[in-house]
Structure formats: structure tokens, C-alpha cells
Design a protein around this motif. Structure first.
Motif, PDB file in Angstrom:
ATOM      1  N   TRP A 130      -5.869  25.205  68.992  1.00  0.00           N
ATOM      2  CA  TRP A 130      -5.103  25.344  70.230  1.00  0.00           C
ATOM      3  C   TRP A 130      -3.812  26.132  70.007  1.00  0.00           C
ATOM      4  N   HIS A 131      -3.457  26.347  68.741  1.00  0.00           N
ATOM      5  CA  HIS A 131      -2.197  27.020  68.432  1.00  0.00           C
ATOM      6  C   HIS A 131      -2.394  28.496  68.103  1.00  0.00           C
ATOM      7  N   ARG A 132      -3.523  29.036  68.569  1.00  0.00           N
ATOM      8  CA  ARG A 132      -3.746  30.476  68.445  1.00  0.00           C
ATOM      9  C   ARG A 132      -4.052  31.050  69.817  1.00  0.00           C
ATOM     10  N   ASP A 133      -3.576  32.253  70.036  1.00  0.00           N
ATOM     11  CA  ASP A 133      -3.841  32.945  71.290  1.00  0.00           C
ATOM     12  C   ASP A 133      -5.267  33.480  71.289  1.00  0.00           C
ATOM     13  N   PRO A 134      -5.793  33.842  72.445  1.00  0.00           N
ATOM     14  CA  PRO A 134      -7.153  34.392  72.498  1.00  0.00           C
ATOM     15  C   PRO A 134      -7.348  35.614  71.610  1.00  0.00           C
ATOM     16  N   ASP A 135      -6.288  36.411  71.403  1.00  0.00           N
ATOM     17  CA  ASP A 135      -6.412  37.601  70.562  1.00  0.00           C
ATOM     18  C   ASP A 135      -6.181  37.305  69.085  1.00  0.00           C
ATOM     19  N   GLY A 136      -6.027  36.040  68.730  1.00  0.00           N
ATOM     20  CA  GLY A 136      -5.855  35.666  67.339  1.00  0.00           C
ATOM     21  C   GLY A 136      -4.425  35.463  66.897  1.00  0.00           C
ATOM     22  N   GLY A 137      -3.463  35.810  67.742  1.00  0.00           N
ATOM     23  CA  GLY A 137      -2.068  35.617  67.395  1.00  0.00           C
ATOM     24  C   GLY A 137      -1.704  34.143  67.292  1.00  0.00           C
ATOM     25  N   LEU A 138      -0.581  33.867  66.643  1.00  0.00           N
ATOM     26  CA  LEU A 138      -0.124  32.485  66.485  1.00  0.00           C
ATOM     27  C   LEU A 138       0.709  32.070  67.685  1.00  0.00           C
ATOM     28  N   CYS A 139       0.450  30.869  68.201  1.00  0.00           N
ATOM     29  CA  CYS A 139       1.294  30.311  69.267  1.00  0.00           C
ATOM     30  C   CYS A 139       2.502  29.671  68.600  1.00  0.00           C
ATOM     31  N   LEU A 140       3.641  30.312  68.700  1.00  0.00           N
ATOM     32  CA  LEU A 140       4.814  29.890  67.948  1.00  0.00           C
ATOM     33  C   LEU A 140       5.915  29.293  68.809  1.00  0.00           C
ATOM     34  N   VAL A 141       6.000  29.707  70.047  1.00  0.00           N
ATOM     35  CA  VAL A 141       7.118  29.292  70.894  1.00  0.00           C
ATOM     36  C   VAL A 141       6.559  28.703  72.180  1.00  0.00           C
ATOM     37  N   ALA A 142       6.830  27.423  72.399  1.00  0.00           N
ATOM     38  CA  ALA A 142       6.394  26.773  73.628  1.00  0.00           C
ATOM     39  C   ALA A 142       7.217  27.274  74.805  1.00  0.00           C
ATOM     40  N   GLU A 143       6.661  27.120  76.005  1.00  0.00           N
ATOM     41  CA  GLU A 143       7.351  27.589  77.204  1.00  0.00           C
ATOM     42  C   GLU A 143       8.676  26.869  77.418  1.00  0.00           C
ATOM     43  N   ASP A 144       8.786  25.637  76.894  1.00  0.00           N
ATOM     44  CA  ASP A 144      10.017  24.872  77.081  1.00  0.00           C
ATOM     45  C   ASP A 144      10.935  24.946  75.855  1.00  0.00           C
ATOM     46  N   ASP A 145      10.769  26.006  75.017  1.00  0.00           N
ATOM     47  CA  ASP A 145      11.567  26.134  73.799  1.00  0.00           C
ATOM     48  C   ASP A 145      12.205  27.519  73.718  1.00  0.00           C
ATOM     49  N   HIS A 146      12.854  27.927  74.801  1.00  0.00           N
ATOM     50  CA  HIS A 146      13.473  29.248  74.844  1.00  0.00           C
ATOM     51  C   HIS A 146      14.990  29.201  74.742  1.00  0.00           C
ATOM     52  N   ASP A 147      15.548  28.033  74.475  1.00  0.00           N
ATOM     53  CA  ASP A 147      17.007  27.904  74.444  1.00  0.00           C
ATOM     54  C   ASP A 147      17.612  28.729  73.315  1.00  0.00           C
ATOM     55  N   GLY A 148      18.619  29.529  73.653  1.00  0.00           N
ATOM     56  CA  GLY A 148      19.414  30.201  72.634  1.00  0.00           C
ATOM     57  C   GLY A 148      18.773  31.406  71.984  1.00  0.00           C
ATOM     58  N   LEU A 149      17.561  31.788  72.412  1.00  0.00           N
ATOM     59  CA  LEU A 149      16.874  32.934  71.780  1.00  0.00           C
ATOM     60  C   LEU A 149      16.919  32.804  70.256  1.00  0.00           C
ATOM     61  N   TRP A 150      16.555  31.615  69.752  1.00  0.00           N
ATOM     62  CA  TRP A 150      16.696  31.321  68.331  1.00  0.00           C
ATOM     63  C   TRP A 150      15.882  32.258  67.442  1.00  0.00           C
ATOM     64  N   TRP A 151      14.848  32.891  68.002  1.00  0.00           N
ATOM     65  CA  TRP A 151      13.956  33.725  67.196  1.00  0.00           C
ATOM     66  C   TRP A 151      14.555  35.083  66.827  1.00  0.00           C
ATOM     67  N   THR A 152      15.765  35.379  67.278  1.00  0.00           N
ATOM     68  CA  THR A 152      16.353  36.688  66.976  1.00  0.00           C
ATOM     69  C   THR A 152      16.833  36.799  65.531  1.00  0.00           C
ATOM     70  N   ALA A 173       0.435  37.738  63.952  1.00  0.00           N
ATOM     71  CA  ALA A 173      -1.014  37.606  63.819  1.00  0.00           C
ATOM     72  C   ALA A 173      -1.397  37.734  62.352  1.00  0.00           C
ATOM     73  N   PRO A 174      -2.371  36.946  61.875  1.00  0.00           N
ATOM     74  CA  PRO A 174      -2.845  37.104  60.498  1.00  0.00           C
ATOM     75  C   PRO A 174      -3.502  38.467  60.312  1.00  0.00           C
ATOM     76  N   VAL A 175      -3.315  39.064  59.144  1.00  0.00           N
ATOM     77  CA  VAL A 175      -4.004  40.324  58.851  1.00  0.00           C
ATOM     78  C   VAL A 175      -5.506  40.105  58.892  1.00  0.00           C
ATOM     79  N   ASP A 176      -5.961  39.000  58.294  1.00  0.00           N
ATOM     80  CA  ASP A 176      -7.372  38.601  58.354  1.00  0.00           C
ATOM     81  C   ASP A 176      -7.481  37.446  59.345  1.00  0.00           C
ATOM     82  N   HIS A 177      -7.945  37.736  60.550  1.00  0.00           N
ATOM     83  CA  HIS A 177      -7.981  36.717  61.600  1.00  0.00           C
ATOM     84  C   HIS A 177      -8.837  35.518  61.218  1.00  0.00           C
ATOM     85  N   ASP A 178      -9.944  35.753  60.505  1.00  0.00           N
ATOM     86  CA  ASP A 178     -10.855  34.659  60.191  1.00  0.00           C
ATOM     87  C   ASP A 178     -10.387  33.821  59.011  1.00  0.00           C
ATOM     88  N   ALA A 179      -9.313  34.250  58.337  1.00  0.00           N
ATOM     89  CA  ALA A 179      -8.795  33.479  57.207  1.00  0.00           C
ATOM     90  C   ALA A 179      -7.970  32.284  57.676  1.00  0.00           C
TER      91      ALA A 179
END
Length: 488
Positions: free
Chosen positions: A73-95, A62-68
Motif C-alpha cells: 500500500w506504500h507504493r504508487d501505481p507507477d512503482g514510486g514510494l509513498c513517502l508523504v501522507a496528505e496530512d503531513d505537509h507542515d513546514g515543507l520538511w522535505w526541502t 522510485a527504486p531503480v529495480d522496481h521488482d526488487a
């Protein structure tokens, strides 16, 4: 892996990721790990939080300054970034922290350019809290209701179905119905998150606000578009104590022909006008018919002279309510019950195929005839008839008590050689089982072999119907051997 080994794996993954963040200039704060993410418009400081299910769930950013950061469509309701699509979980690449941070940088680069070529996900529902009403609200073609009042009435399986109609004046007439309004949000570039966002976009919003305050409208159905795709959302609305409007999201779904066929496969539109005859509506033929319909075929002829017996049910498509019915009629009833659009598209013939005239008639009046009788005489009759007409039959049979199946294109395409003859193996695993009224042993072919053979047959049938055959002669497969033992 023991529970101790699992805990050690999770602890190592978390520590390894956090060490990567430290090397990238992040420092630990109360909310997580704070640090800069470079991108073309300049660095943006973000907070990265590892959820309790990490590494099996991706980190939250999430951005420190949400309004910056622009809302999209690529932000969650709480202001977080939508980074990983539901169909992009192969290999746990984000580790791996470096790979994950590169992904975050790419997110900001796309945001800087306005998400050019964006995928039009229709997930507006997630920007609203779910309603306490957990019924499923079903709607058909919403264009007929646009800018009009509607009602939702209780239906089976805890569903509510849309209908025309306004709220009645007398309270006792309202019953269990709920009343609402259908409006158009238009093209949505930034998802609305409040009633104020919605009201600013739709016509007649002042009147709607009044009707919501008077509680004569409790549901708002919104049509919206992203590119060439159209979506809809059903909202529960109620007046708030402070004079505003409380909005929550109802569970909803389209009950339309398009929705029912969307998962039928890319070839479904090509198959819609195909005419297919299935000779033999037993176990194999019943599942062939069912899968053809599910894949888009709408014109089917079912041919069989037998009736459904109790012993048929373990391998057959139909259930106990079909016992005593002709098999062709039983399969038709099942298919129509599960897809109303087929009511006028399925015909049945409750007699065996025994004459050359009938065989020729079926071949002429259908794009494909599928023989699922496993009867040599019927197969030979159809083969000779097809050869005389310059067309072909698809013949499928399970053999050797379900150990293998064969699917023959008769005659083969392009002058190809026919499949080699099958070998018959004696069943030494168990003594044969006989049933009263039947002169041959009961086949112990298991249900899964029937379904597997039916699926393979349908793949070949579709290939022939769209002029993209899988193989000019067909396929044989040994279900109890390695894939190398198959022949095409």
C-alpha cells in the motif's frame, strides 16, 4: 514577495536540495538523481526526481529495480514510494536533503519488517486510472448486495444510485441504467492493480469474465478490508480488444448513516440519545439547533411563537422558501430536509414559553434546555424552574449589537459564582433602524456573530450533555476585543 523573488526562492531551494543529494553520494542521471539508500536489509538504489512544483510538492522516489522492492500500500501505481501522507505537509520538511533521505531510509526499514502497525488507509481507488464517466456512484449498505447483480440508476446532481436488479432482456428496458456485480476482495495486504489481480481474489471470477465479455456487467463493486476498517471501490469494466479486461475507477461514495455521521465528532455516539429543547428558534436558536443535529443529537424540541419574516433571512438558518412559516416549523423542515433520519426525532411547539408548568415539563423531559430567546422573563422563568428541580438551563444571548455574547449555566455548577452582569454600551456608530410592526429598533448584529455565538453555545451544551462541562458558570466573550477580554 515579487515574482522575481519567488523564482529566486524556488531556484535556491532546488539547488540547496540537490547539493545535499551530492553530499549523500547521489549523481545526476536522465531520470533525476540516482544513489543508494542504506537500510537494515542492505542498500537500495533509488532515483529521486524533483517535480516542477518543488519545493511545494515533495520529491518523487522510485527504486531503480522496481521488482526488487515488495509491492505494498506504500507504493504508487507507477512503482514510486509513498513517502508523504496528505496530512503531513507542515513546514515543507522535505526541502532538506538529509531529513528527506532519513525519511526514505525509514520507509525501507518499515518495508523490511512488513509494515507492522500500518495505518489502514482505504485508498484503493488511486491504483486505477479514473473512468471517463465522471458521475458520482452512490451505494448504501453493500452487504445486502454481496455476490449479487445490481443496477445503478441516474439520480439528481449527476449521481448514480445502486439498486437491486439484473440486466433486462429487452434493450429498450435498459434505459440509462448501468448494470454490475458486487464482490468481496477480503483482507487486502497488497493492493490489486489489474483485472487479473482482482479476478484471482474473488469468487465466480470465470462467470464474471464471461459476463464482462458479453457486456452484461459494466460495473464491479468491490468490498475490501484493512484491519478493522472496511472500504469499497466502484470500477468500470469493459472487454479489451486483446481478450482482457479494461478496468478504470469510477468516482464513488457511501450514502449510509455511518458515512453521514463519521465527521460529526468523537462524541456523536454519546449524543445520539440525548434529548434537547431549544427555546427560541430565531437566528441564534436556529443555528444552535442545526449544529446540535450535525454533532449527533437526534431528539430535539423547538419552541417559538414567531413566524419567519423576509428581514429575518440574512441572519437565520432558513431560506426564502420558509417566509411565513412558524419559525420552529421552518427550522424543523430545514433540518429534516438535510438529514432524513431526523424526521421522527424533532417536535415543534409554536407558542411562547410562558408558564412555570411548561418550563418544568420541558426540564423534566429533556436532558438539556437551551434558552436562545434573549428574553429576560423567559430566562428568569427557566432559571427558577431549573433551580427548583435541581437541574440547569443553558442560556445564550448576543448583546450590544453583536459586540459580545454571553452563555450562562443557570444555576452554575458545583456552587460556582454566576457570571458578572453584562454592561450595555450605546451604539454611536449609526442611528437606530426601525421596521414597521416592530416597537424596538432592528439589531445590527452581523451574521458572523450569530454563528460564532451559536458554535460556542453548542460546545457548552455538549459539555453538559456528556457530563464534561466547559465551565461551571458559562462564558462571556467580547467579539471586538482581544482574547484577553473574554471571561470564563
Amino acid at each position: 514577495m515579487t515574482s522575481v523573488g519567488f523564482d529566486e526562492y524556488v531556484a535556491y531551494a532546488r539547488q540547496h536540495f540537490e547539493e545535499g543529494l551530492i553530499r549523500a553520494g547521489f549523481s545526476e542521471v536522465e531520470a533525476g538523481w540516482e544513489g543508494p539508500v542504506p537500510h537494515s536489509a542492505g542498500p537500495t538504489r533509488v532515483v529521486i526526481d524533483l517535480p516542477p512544483r518543488f519545493p511545494f510538492r515533495p520529491p518523487r522516489v522510485a527504486p531503480v529495480d522496481h521488482d526488487a522492492v515488495p509491492w505494498s500500500w506504500h507504493r504508487d501505481p507507477d512503482g514510486g514510494l509513498c513517502l508523504v501522507a496528505e496530512d503531513d505537509h507542515d513546514g515543507l520538511w522535505w526541502t532538506e536533503a538529509p531529513a528527506f533521505l532519513e525519511h526514505v531510509t525509514a520507509w525501507f526499514e518499515h518495508a523490511d519488517t512488513g509494515w507492522m502497525g500500518d495505518r489502514p488507509d482505504l485508498d484503493l481507488d488511486r491504483y486505477f486510472q479514473p473512468s471517463v464517466d465522471r458521475r458520482l456512484y452512490l451505494y448504501d449498505d453493500l452487504d445486502q448486495y454481496l455476490n449479487r447483480s445490481v443496477r445503478f440508476s441516474p439520480s439528481s446532481n449527476n449521481t448514480m444510485r445502486i439498486k437491486h436488479g439484473t440486466r433486462p432482456r429487452k434493450a429498450f428496458e435498459r434505459g440509462k441504467d448501468r448494470f454490475g456485480y458486487v464482490a468481496d476482495l477480503g483482507e487486502v495486504d497488497v493492493p490489486p492493480r489489474t483485472w487479473a489481480d482482482i479476478s484471482a481474489r474473488i469468487d465466480s471470477n470465470a462467470d464474471l469474465d464471461r459476463r464482462i465479455r458479453q457486456q452484461s456487467v459494466a460495473i464491479i463493486v468491490l468490498i475490501y478490508r484493512r484491519g478493522t476498517h472496511e472500504g469499497a471501490i466502484v470500477l468500470d469494466v469493459a472487454p479489451a480488444k486483446d481478450g482482457g479486461t479494461v478496468v478504470t475507477c469510477l468516482r464513488s461514495g457511501a450514502d449510509t448513516g455511518a458515512a453521514r455521521s463519521a465527521r460529526a465528532g468523537a462524541l456523536a455516539p454519546e449524543l445520539r440519545e440525548s434529548r434537547v429543547a431549544v427555546v427560541g428558534a430565531g437566528a441564534l436558536g436556529s443555528f444552535i439547533a442545526d449544529m446540535l443535529v450535525r454533532c449527533g443529537v437526534r431528539h430535539l424540541t423547538l419552541i417559538d411563537d414567531d413566524v419567519v419574516m423576509p428581514g429575518n433571512l440574512v441572519r437565520h438558518l432558513v431560506g426564502p422558501d420558509a417566509v411565513g412559516l412558524p419559525k420552529a416549523e421552518a427550522v424543523k423542515q430545514h433540518l429534516v430536509r438535510h438529514n432524513e433520519a431526523l424526521a421522527g426525532g424533532i417536535s415543534t411547539i409554536n407558542r411562547a414559553l410562558t408558564s412555570g408548568a411548561d418550563a418544568v415539563d420541558h426540564l423534566r423531559n429533556h436532558d438539556l434546555v437551551v434558552n436562545a430567546t434573549a428574553d429576560f422573563a423567559t430566562t428568569a422563568l427557566l432559571h427558577v424552574s431549573a433551580r427548583s428541580l435541581g437541574t440547569r438551563v443553558l442560556s445564550a444571548a448576543l448583546q450590544n449589537d453583536g459586540r459580545n455574547y454571553r452563555i450562562d449555566v443557570l444555576p452554575p455548577l458545583e456552587g460556582a459564582a454566576p457570571l458578572p452582569p453584562s454592561t450595555t454600551r450605546a451604539d454611536t456608530e449609526a442611528p437606530p433602524l426601525f421596521e414597521a410592526g416592530c416597537g424596538s429598533p432592528i439589531s445590527p448584529t452581523p451574521p458572523h456573530a450569530v454563528i460564532e455565538a451559536a458554535a460556542a453555545t453548542v460546545r457548552h451544551a455538549i459539555g453538559l450533555l456528556v457530563d464534561r462541562p466547559l465551565h461551571p458558570a458559562g462564558e462571556t466573550r467580547h467579539l471586538h476585543s482581544s482574547p484577553e477580554g473574554s471571561h470564563q
